[in-house]
Scaffold this motif. Structure first.
Motif, PDB file in Angstrom:
ATOM      1  N   LYS A   3      34.054  40.780  63.797  1.00 18.39           N
ATOM      2  CA  LYS A   3      32.786  41.126  64.449  1.00 18.39           C
ATOM      3  C   LYS A   3      32.890  41.070  65.977  1.00 18.39           C
ATOM      4  CE  LYS A   3      27.939  39.869  64.608  1.00 18.39           C
ATOM      5  NZ  LYS A   3      26.899  38.947  64.194  1.00 18.39           N
ATOM      6  N   ARG A   4      33.575  40.060  66.482  1.00 14.58           N
ATOM      7  CA  ARG A   4      33.666  39.931  67.939  1.00 14.58           C
ATOM      8  C   ARG A   4      34.465  41.084  68.553  1.00 14.58           C
ATOM      9  NH1 ARG A   4      34.506  34.808  71.830  1.00 14.58           N
ATOM     10  NH2 ARG A   4      34.410  36.022  73.711  1.00 14.58           N
ATOM     11  N   PHE A   5      35.596  41.448  67.942  1.00 15.46           N
ATOM     12  CA  PHE A   5      36.366  42.582  68.453  1.00 15.46           C
ATOM     13  C   PHE A   5      35.557  43.872  68.337  1.00 15.46           C
ATOM     14  CE2 PHE A   5      39.976  39.724  67.719  1.00 15.46           C
ATOM     15  CZ  PHE A   5      40.640  39.875  68.923  1.00 15.46           C
ATOM     16  N   GLN A   6      34.823  43.993  67.262  1.00 15.68           N
ATOM     17  CA  GLN A   6      34.000  45.187  67.072  1.00 15.68           C
ATOM     18  C   GLN A   6      32.960  45.298  68.185  1.00 15.68           C
ATOM     19  OE1 GLN A   6      34.670  47.434  64.547  1.00 15.68           O
ATOM     20  NE2 GLN A   6      33.269  48.742  65.681  1.00 15.68           N
ATOM     21  N   GLU A   7      32.292  44.192  68.486  1.00 11.18           N
ATOM     22  CA  GLU A   7      31.205  44.214  69.473  1.00 11.18           C
ATOM     23  C   GLU A   7      31.687  44.251  70.922  1.00 11.18           C
ATOM     24  OE1 GLU A   7      28.891  40.776  68.467  1.00 11.18           O
ATOM     25  OE2 GLU A   7      27.973  41.763  66.729  1.00 11.18           O
ATOM     26  N   THR A   8      32.841  43.639  71.211  1.00  8.87           N
ATOM     27  CA  THR A   8      33.277  43.536  72.610  1.00  8.87           C
ATOM     28  C   THR A   8      34.386  44.507  72.988  1.00  8.87           C
ATOM     29  OG1 THR A   8      34.865  41.790  72.110  1.00  8.87           O
ATOM     30  CG2 THR A   8      32.624  41.103  72.732  1.00  8.87           C
ATOM     31  N   PHE A   9      34.969  45.180  72.008  1.00  7.86           N
ATOM     32  CA  PHE A   9      36.011  46.154  72.322  1.00  7.86           C
ATOM     33  C   PHE A   9      35.729  47.506  71.671  1.00  7.86           C
ATOM     34  CE2 PHE A   9      40.153  48.150  71.253  1.00  7.86           C
ATOM     35  CZ  PHE A   9      40.518  48.511  72.542  1.00  7.86           C
ATOM     36  N   GLU A  10      35.747  47.547  70.357  1.00  6.51           N
ATOM     37  CA  GLU A  10      35.619  48.826  69.652  1.00  6.51           C
ATOM     38  C   GLU A  10      34.311  49.549  69.985  1.00  6.51           C
ATOM     39  OE1 GLU A  10      38.185  50.023  68.185  1.00  6.51           O
ATOM     40  OE2 GLU A  10      39.396  48.250  67.777  1.00  6.51           O
ATOM     41  N   ASP A  11      33.194  48.832  69.968  1.00  3.73           N
ATOM     42  CA  ASP A  11      31.901  49.465  70.249  1.00  3.73           C
ATOM     43  C   ASP A  11      31.710  49.778  71.734  1.00  3.73           C
ATOM     44  OD1 ASP A  11      31.346  49.245  67.557  1.00  3.73           O
ATOM     45  OD2 ASP A  11      29.953  47.562  67.780  1.00  3.73           O
ATOM     46  N   VAL A  12      32.297  48.978  72.597  1.00  2.00           N
ATOM     47  CA  VAL A  12      32.128  49.163  74.040  1.00  2.00           C
ATOM     48  C   VAL A  12      32.955  50.347  74.543  1.00  2.00           C
ATOM     49  CG1 VAL A  12      32.480  48.104  76.306  1.00  2.00           C
ATOM     50  CG2 VAL A  12      31.593  46.731  74.410  1.00  2.00           C
ATOM     51  N   PHE A  13      34.198  50.434  74.086  1.00  2.00           N
ATOM     52  CA  PHE A  13      35.101  51.491  74.542  1.00  2.00           C
ATOM     53  C   PHE A  13      35.237  52.558  73.458  1.00  2.00           C
ATOM     54  CE2 PHE A  13      36.276  47.519  76.635  1.00  2.00           C
ATOM     55  CZ  PHE A  13      36.050  47.888  77.954  1.00  2.00           C
ATOM     56  N   SER A  14      34.111  53.137  73.095  1.00  2.00           N
ATOM     57  CA  SER A  14      34.065  54.041  71.946  1.00  2.00           C
ATOM     58  C   SER A  14      33.904  55.508  72.315  1.00  2.00           C
ATOM     59  CB  SER A  14      32.922  53.617  71.023  1.00  2.00           C
ATOM     60  OG  SER A  14      31.694  53.691  71.728  1.00  2.00           O
ATOM     61  N   ASP A  15      33.823  55.815  73.588  1.00  2.00           N
ATOM     62  CA  ASP A  15      33.669  57.208  73.992  1.00  2.00           C
ATOM     63  C   ASP A  15      34.815  58.053  73.440  1.00  2.00           C
ATOM     64  OD1 ASP A  15      32.112  59.028  76.026  1.00  2.00           O
ATOM     65  OD2 ASP A  15      34.255  59.468  76.289  1.00  2.00           O
ATOM     66  N   ARG A  16      34.531  59.273  73.121  1.00  2.57           N
ATOM     67  CA  ARG A  16      35.534  60.176  72.544  1.00  2.57           C
ATOM     68  C   ARG A  16      36.806  60.221  73.395  1.00  2.57           C
ATOM     69  NH1 ARG A  16      33.574  65.998  71.316  1.00  2.57           N
ATOM     70  NH2 ARG A  16      32.786  64.959  69.480  1.00  2.57           N
ATOM     71  N   ALA A  17      36.667  60.190  74.709  1.00  2.00           N
ATOM     72  CA  ALA A  17      37.826  60.258  75.604  1.00  2.00           C
ATOM     73  C   ALA A  17      38.719  59.025  75.495  1.00  2.00           C
ATOM     74  CB  ALA A  17      37.357  60.426  77.044  1.00  2.00           C
ATOM     75  N   LEU A  18      38.194  57.933  74.966  1.00  2.00           N
ATOM     76  CA  LEU A  18      38.954  56.682  74.879  1.00  2.00           C
ATOM     77  C   LEU A  18      39.497  56.393  73.486  1.00  2.00           C
ATOM     78  CD1 LEU A  18      36.534  54.422  76.953  1.00  2.00           C
ATOM     79  CD2 LEU A  18      38.637  55.534  77.736  1.00  2.00           C
ATOM     80  N   ARG A  19      39.110  57.156  72.505  1.00  2.00           N
ATOM     81  CA  ARG A  19      39.440  56.833  71.113  1.00  2.00           C
ATOM     82  C   ARG A  19      40.926  56.844  70.792  1.00  2.00           C
ATOM     83  NH1 ARG A  19      34.666  60.298  68.504  1.00  2.00           N
ATOM     84  NH2 ARG A  19      32.971  59.012  69.281  1.00  2.00           N
ATOM     85  N   ASN A  20      41.697  57.671  71.469  1.00  2.00           N
ATOM     86  CA  ASN A  20      43.130  57.754  71.171  1.00  2.00           C
ATOM     87  C   ASN A  20      44.001  57.202  72.295  1.00  2.00           C
ATOM     88  OD1 ASN A  20      42.851  58.975  68.588  1.00  2.00           O
ATOM     89  ND2 ASN A  20      42.310  60.872  69.622  1.00  2.00           N
ATOM     90  N   ILE A  21      43.391  56.465  73.197  1.00  2.00           N
ATOM     91  CA  ILE A  21      44.122  55.873  74.319  1.00  2.00           C
ATOM     92  C   ILE A  21      44.607  54.481  73.909  1.00  2.00           C
ATOM     93  CG2 ILE A  21      43.943  55.063  76.708  1.00  2.00           C
ATOM     94  CD1 ILE A  21      43.696  58.088  76.472  1.00  2.00           C
ATOM     95  N   PRO A  22      45.902  54.199  74.059  1.00  7.34           N
ATOM     96  CA  PRO A  22      46.377  52.847  73.749  1.00  7.34           C
ATOM     97  C   PRO A  22      45.973  51.866  74.852  1.00  7.34           C
ATOM     98  CG  PRO A  22      48.196  54.209  74.516  1.00  7.34           C
ATOM     99  CD  PRO A  22      46.987  55.101  74.433  1.00  7.34           C
ATOM    100  N   TRP A  23      45.589  50.683  74.447  1.00  7.95           N
ATOM    101  CA  TRP A  23      45.228  49.614  75.373  1.00  7.95           C
ATOM    102  C   TRP A  23      46.320  48.560  75.293  1.00  7.95           C
ATOM    103  CZ3 TRP A  23      40.303  49.204  77.946  1.00  7.95           C
ATOM    104  CH2 TRP A  23      39.489  50.319  77.752  1.00  7.95           C
TER     105      TRP A  23
END
Length: 110
Positions: A3-23
């Motif tokens: 849940k924490r990763f979902q709320e603080t990473f996946e949901d925050v950086f979810s724009d289409r332009a960021l979906r396939n960018i490696p972090w």
């Protein structure tokens, strides 16, 4: 997903332009107040989150050249200790001198 990763990473950086960018991730002073091993483990869950170990090396080839760039991801908290940026406290020394020496030894071999 956690849940924490979902709320603080996946949901925050979810724009289409960021979906396939490696972090490429490393732990900072605030991360060391929590669970760094959970962040490393999240690399096995997320296709974007790359945090294979507390310190690691990345290599990238510059397109249309023969040049390769190495980027060293270092855990400075492991090397010199944690700080409290709210109290303007500087690191005093590593929590585990052996762990700090291991990272320095790894770096010297690179």
């Amino acid at each position: 997903n956690d849940k924490r990763f979902q709320e603080t990473f996946e949901d925050v950086f979810s724009d289409r332009a960021l979906r396939n960018i490696p972090w490429y991730v490393l732990a900072g002073n605030h991360d060391h107040l929590g669970n760094v091993s959970a962040q490393i483990a999240y690399s096995k869950i997320s296709k974007r989150w790359n945090f294979p170990s507390p310190y690691y090396r990345l290599r990238f080839k510059i397109p249309r050249t023969n040049i390769t760039v190495a980027i060293f991801m270092l855990d400075t908290v492991m090397l010199c200790g944690n700080s409290d940026d709210f109290a303007s406290q500087q690191p005093k020394m590593p929590r585990d001198l052996g762990v700090a020496r291991t990272q320095l030894s790894w770096l010297k071999k690179q």
